[in-house]
Design a protein around this motif. Structure first.
Motif, PDB file in Angstrom:
ATOM      1  N   SER A  76       0.848  -1.186   0.000  1.00 42.16           N
ATOM      2  CA  SER A  76       0.000   0.000   0.000  1.00 42.16           C
ATOM      3  C   SER A  76       0.883   1.234   0.000  1.00 42.16           C
ATOM      4  N   GLU A  77       0.402   2.287  -0.618  1.00 43.54           N
ATOM      5  CA  GLU A  77       1.195   3.513  -0.685  1.00 43.54           C
ATOM      6  C   GLU A  77       1.215   4.189   0.677  1.00 43.54           C
ATOM      7  N   PRO A  78       2.401   4.522   1.198  1.00 44.31           N
ATOM      8  CA  PRO A  78       2.471   5.207   2.496  1.00 44.31           C
ATOM      9  C   PRO A  78       1.822   6.584   2.420  1.00 44.31           C
ATOM     10  N   ASP A  79       1.483   7.110   3.579  1.00 45.67           N
ATOM     11  CA  ASP A  79       0.961   8.470   3.652  1.00 45.67           C
ATOM     12  C   ASP A  79       1.969   9.430   3.014  1.00 45.67           C
ATOM     13  N   PRO A  80       1.549  10.306   2.092  1.00 45.97           N
ATOM     14  CA  PRO A  80       2.493  11.188   1.395  1.00 45.97           C
ATOM     15  C   PRO A  80       3.287  12.082   2.330  1.00 45.97           C
ATOM     16  N   ASP A  81       2.642  12.598   3.370  1.00 42.11           N
ATOM     17  CA  ASP A  81       3.358  13.447   4.329  1.00 42.11           C
ATOM     18  C   ASP A  81       4.411  12.635   5.080  1.00 42.11           C
ATOM     19  N   TRP A  82       4.043  11.397   5.436  1.00 38.54           N
ATOM     20  CA  TRP A  82       5.014  10.529   6.121  1.00 38.54           C
ATOM     21  C   TRP A  82       6.207  10.271   5.210  1.00 38.54           C
ATOM     22  N   LEU A  83       5.930   9.976   3.939  1.00 38.12           N
ATOM     23  CA  LEU A  83       7.008   9.662   3.009  1.00 38.12           C
ATOM     24  C   LEU A  83       7.917  10.871   2.799  1.00 38.12           C
TER      25      LEU A  83
END
Length: 270
Positions: A76-83
């Motif tokens: 699953s794609e990680p949260d963009p802010d987290w990435l």
């Protein structure tokens, strides 16, 4: 005496050579070569380019290592802010062992987003390789009982009517986790500094300790027994869950020897 002088001079030359190499790698060797035809401004631009290239190399290395760890399971794609936060921190990680650890975090986050918080990432940037090894040792010795919080058992206390207070402890230093190492984990906010004790153990239900793939089931003979332990913090729990080192067999044996006089003890694996 002459031989000793030669040895000292050799070390000095080696240190100077090493410093020169480090300065050249970081674009800081301008004055070490005497007068330079380049201005300080030009040399600053060169250094900035070297640093940017190093950060890019760090990130590409971590992504490459993470790719090697990713399997064929659905991700699953990680949260963009987290990435974005992850990449901003990871670009400064140069040590190969720490790069491997950051790659592990990235691969696990893609497999199951939400495993590692931003707070845990911030804590990780403060850790050296030595700190990470200490946490790895602590997590390998840690266990769960009662809930999902990881605990580090180091002994027990028992109140007896005739014998008074009886206490037994395990020397964690035998397992490469000396008290100085515990202090460092306290300072990093990975372990709570206070020595805690469990509630009084009961026969119903028996106490169940979970150490990785191992299970210990203790049915106490008598009342008054309390386990002594350190508790991992929320951040410590998160980072410890990313560690994969199993519990040492000799620690499992010593823990079993510690608990077996207290009651009927069953051990299972898997």
């Amino acid at each position: 005496m002459a031989q000793k002088s030669l040895s000292v001079d050799h070390k000095i030359r080696n240190s100077r050579t090493l410093l020169l190499q480090l300065a050249e790698q970081r674009g800081l060797a301008g004055l070490l070569h005497g007068d330079s035809p380049q201005s300080f401004g030009t040399r600053y631009e060169v250094r900035r380019q070297l640093e940017a290239a190093a950060r890019q190399k760090n990130l590409e290395t971590i992504v490459s290592l993470a790719s090697q760890q990713c399997g064929t399971d659905v991700g699953s794609e990680p949260d963009p802010d987290w990435l974005s936060h992850f990449l901003a921190l990871a670009e400064n990680i140069r040590h190969p062992a720490m790069q491997q650890f950051w790659a592990s975090i990235l691969s696990q986050e893609i497999s199951r987003p939400g495993r590692c918080s931003v707070q845990a990432l911030n804590c990780l940037t403060q850790m050296t390789q030595k700190d990470a090894l200490l946490l790895q040792k602590a997590s390998a010795l840690g266990c769960h009982f009662g809930d999902d919080n990881l605990r580090l058992i180091f002994g027990y206390r028992q109140k007896a009517l005739l014998q008074g207070l009886r206490q037994q402890k395990i020397n964690l230093g035998k397992y490469r986790l000396p008290y100085a190492g515990l202090m460092q984990l306290f300072e990093l906010g990975l372990l709570h500094q206070t020595e805690l004790e469990s509630g009084e153990l009961t026969t119903l239900p028996p106490l169940k300790l979970v150490l990785g793939q191992h299970r210990l089931l203790l049915d106490p003979y008598r009342k008054g027994v309390r386990l002594l332990y350190y508790r991992f913090t929320a951040t410590g729990n998160e980072l410890a869950a990313l560690m994969t080192e199993p519990a040492p067999a000799d620690y499992l044996r010593e823990l079993a020897d510690l608990l077996s006089p207290l009651g009927r003890l069953e051990q299972t694996a898997g």
